[in-house]
Design a protein around this motif. Structure first.
Motif, short mmCIF file in Angstrom:
data_model
loop_
_atom_site.label_atom_id
_atom_site.label_comp_id
_atom_site.label_asym_id
_atom_site.label_seq_id
_atom_site.Cartn_x
_atom_site.Cartn_y
_atom_site.Cartn_z
N SER A 14 57.94 108.78 41.33
CA SER A 14 58.69 110.03 41.44
C SER A 14 58.35 110.76 42.73
O SER A 14 59.21 111.39 43.34
CB SER A 14 58.42 110.92 40.22
OG SER A 14 57.05 111.20 40.10
N GLU A 15 57.11 110.66 43.17
CA GLU A 15 56.72 111.31 44.42
C GLU A 15 57.49 110.74 45.60
O GLU A 15 57.85 111.47 46.51
CB GLU A 15 55.21 111.17 44.65
CG GLU A 15 54.36 112.02 43.73
CD GLU A 15 54.10 111.35 42.39
OE1 GLU A 15 54.31 110.11 42.28
OE2 GLU A 15 53.73 112.06 41.44
N TYR A 18 61.00 112.25 45.44
CA TYR A 18 60.98 113.65 45.85
C TYR A 18 60.80 113.78 47.36
O TYR A 18 61.44 114.62 48.01
CB TYR A 18 59.88 114.43 45.13
CG TYR A 18 60.08 114.58 43.65
CD1 TYR A 18 61.34 114.79 43.10
CD2 TYR A 18 59.01 114.52 42.77
CE1 TYR A 18 61.52 114.94 41.74
CE2 TYR A 18 59.17 114.67 41.40
CZ TYR A 18 60.44 114.87 40.90
OH TYR A 18 60.62 115.01 39.54
N ALA A 21 64.03 113.06 48.98
CA ALA A 21 64.95 114.20 48.83
C ALA A 21 64.65 115.28 49.86
O ALA A 21 65.56 115.78 50.53
CB ALA A 21 64.86 114.77 47.42
N LEU A 22 63.38 115.62 49.99
CA LEU A 22 63.02 116.63 50.98
C LEU A 22 63.29 116.13 52.40
O LEU A 22 63.74 116.90 53.26
CB LEU A 22 61.55 117.02 50.82
CG LEU A 22 61.24 117.80 49.55
CD1 LEU A 22 59.74 118.03 49.42
CD2 LEU A 22 61.98 119.11 49.52
N PHE A 61 66.57 113.67 44.12
CA PHE A 61 65.91 114.55 43.15
C PHE A 61 66.15 114.06 41.73
O PHE A 61 65.25 114.06 40.89
CB PHE A 61 66.39 116.00 43.30
CG PHE A 61 65.67 116.77 44.36
CD1 PHE A 61 64.30 116.94 44.33
CD2 PHE A 61 66.38 117.36 45.40
CE1 PHE A 61 63.63 117.66 45.31
CE2 PHE A 61 65.73 118.08 46.39
CZ PHE A 61 64.36 118.23 46.34
N GLY A 64 64.06 111.13 41.14
CA GLY A 64 62.68 111.57 40.96
C GLY A 64 62.42 112.08 39.55
O GLY A 64 61.38 111.78 38.96
N LEU A 65 63.36 112.84 39.01
CA LEU A 65 63.21 113.32 37.64
C LEU A 65 63.22 112.16 36.64
O LEU A 65 62.43 112.15 35.69
CB LEU A 65 64.33 114.30 37.30
CG LEU A 65 64.24 115.66 37.96
CD1 LEU A 65 65.51 116.46 37.70
CD2 LEU A 65 63.03 116.42 37.45
#
Length: 84
Positions: A14-15, A18, A21-22, A61, A64-65
């Motif tokens: 998930s990291e 994320y 996404a960033l 995102f 990631g969730l």
């Protein structure tokens, strides 16, 4: 086998999602700025580049969730997955 499970088995966490996404948010701003400076097509083209790249962020995102839920051992009842 679920897509999320396959991605997790391949080493994606998930990291990672994320961070992607960033990164896509930053890349969106960068692509907009570069398009404004490098191309003479105007604001409309720069906006299209920024929006195109910016649309990746919600996908990452969401992934990631999904990976975070998988890592914690949670699944929705409708998915037929496991629960903690």
């Amino acid at each position: 086998m679920q897509v999320v499970q396959k991605l997790h088995q391949a080493g994606l966490t998930s990291e990672h999602a994320y961070a992607a996404a960033l990164g896509s948010v930053g890349l969106s701003l960068l692509s907009w700025a570069v398009s404004m400076k490098a191309e003479k097509a105007g604001v409309e083209r720069a906006d299209r580049w920024g929006i195109f790249v910016g649309e990746w962020a919600p996908t990452f995102f969401g992934l990631g969730l999904a990976l975070a839920n998988y890592e914690q051992g949670y699944a929705t009842p409708a998915s037929g997955g496991f629960t903690a």
